[in-house]
Design a protein around this motif. Structure first.
Motif, PDB file in Angstrom:
ATOM      1  N   TRP A   7       5.880 -19.898  19.156  1.00 37.71           N
ATOM      2  CA  TRP A   7       5.715 -20.237  17.749  1.00 37.71           C
ATOM      3  C   TRP A   7       6.755 -19.527  16.904  1.00 37.71           C
ATOM      4  CZ3 TRP A   7      -0.224 -19.810  16.491  1.00 37.71           C
ATOM      5  CH2 TRP A   7      -0.928 -20.700  17.295  1.00 37.71           C
ATOM      6  N   PHE A   8       7.175 -18.357  17.362  1.00 34.93           N
ATOM      7  CA  PHE A   8       8.137 -17.538  16.631  1.00 34.93           C
ATOM      8  C   PHE A   8       9.248 -17.112  17.580  1.00 34.93           C
ATOM      9  CE2 PHE A   8       4.165 -17.073  14.376  1.00 34.93           C
ATOM     10  CZ  PHE A   8       4.539 -17.187  13.054  1.00 34.93           C
ATOM     11  N   TRP A  17      10.856 -11.732  13.655  1.00 35.45           N
ATOM     12  CA  TRP A  17      10.630 -13.096  14.117  1.00 35.45           C
ATOM     13  C   TRP A  17      10.867 -14.081  12.977  1.00 35.45           C
ATOM     14  CZ3 TRP A  17       7.063  -9.180  15.076  1.00 35.45           C
ATOM     15  CH2 TRP A  17       6.898  -8.821  16.410  1.00 35.45           C
ATOM     16  N   PRO A  19       9.791 -18.443  12.262  1.00 39.33           N
ATOM     17  CA  PRO A  19       9.061 -19.582  12.835  1.00 39.33           C
ATOM     18  C   PRO A  19      10.012 -20.572  13.515  1.00 39.33           C
ATOM     19  CG  PRO A  19       8.451 -19.231  10.535  1.00 39.33           C
ATOM     20  CD  PRO A  19       9.599 -18.335  10.830  1.00 39.33           C
ATOM     21  N   GLY A  24       4.116 -22.044  13.975  1.00 42.98           N
ATOM     22  CA  GLY A  24       4.658 -20.862  13.319  1.00 42.98           C
ATOM     23  C   GLY A  24       4.784 -21.048  11.819  1.00 42.98           C
ATOM     24  N   CYS A  63       2.538 -13.030  15.620  1.00 37.54           N
ATOM     25  CA  CYS A  63       3.944 -13.100  16.029  1.00 37.54           C
ATOM     26  C   CYS A  63       4.135 -12.459  17.405  1.00 37.54           C
ATOM     27  CB  CYS A  63       4.841 -12.431  15.004  1.00 37.54           C
ATOM     28  SG  CYS A  63       5.005 -13.310  13.454  1.00 37.54           S
ATOM     29  N   GLY A  67       5.088 -15.219  20.118  1.00 37.16           N
ATOM     30  CA  GLY A  67       6.542 -15.318  19.981  1.00 37.16           C
ATOM     31  C   GLY A  67       7.281 -14.698  21.130  1.00 37.16           C
TER      32      GLY A  67
END
Length: 71
Positions: A7-8, A17, A19, A24, A63, A67
Motif C-alpha cells: 500500500w505504501f 513512505w 501511497p 494507501g 505504513c 508497506g
C-alpha cells in the motif's frame, strides 16, 4: 508486509513512505479527515493533541505493516 501488494512504498527522497495503491491513498485520506475533524471539533484543547498522537501512531503502524521498507 501483511498484504499481497504494498500500500505504501519508500519515498524518493528522504526516509518514510508514500501511497502507491488506492488502499494507501484511502488510509492517507482518512488520516487527513480525522486530523481536520479533530481540530474542528476539539479546537485548541488537550484532546486534539491526544487524538493526533493516536492517529499518527495508527498511520505509522499501517505504513509499517502494509508497506515496503522505508528508504
Amino acid at each position: 508486509m501483511i498484504t499481497k501488494h504494498p500500500w505504501f512504498g519508500p519515498k524518493q527522497f528522504g526516509w518514510g513512505w508514500t501511497p502507491v495503491s488506492w488502499e494507501g491513498w484511502l488510509v492517507t485520506a482518512f488520516f487527513v479527515a480525522v486530523t481536520v475533524a479533530a481540530s474542528v471539533v476539539f479546537g485548541r484543547s488537550a484532546m486534539t493533541f491526544y487524538v493526533m498522537i493516536a492517529v499518527v501512531g495508527g498511520l505509522i503502524a499501517v505504513c509499517w505493516l502494509t508497506g515496503t521498507p522505508p528508504g
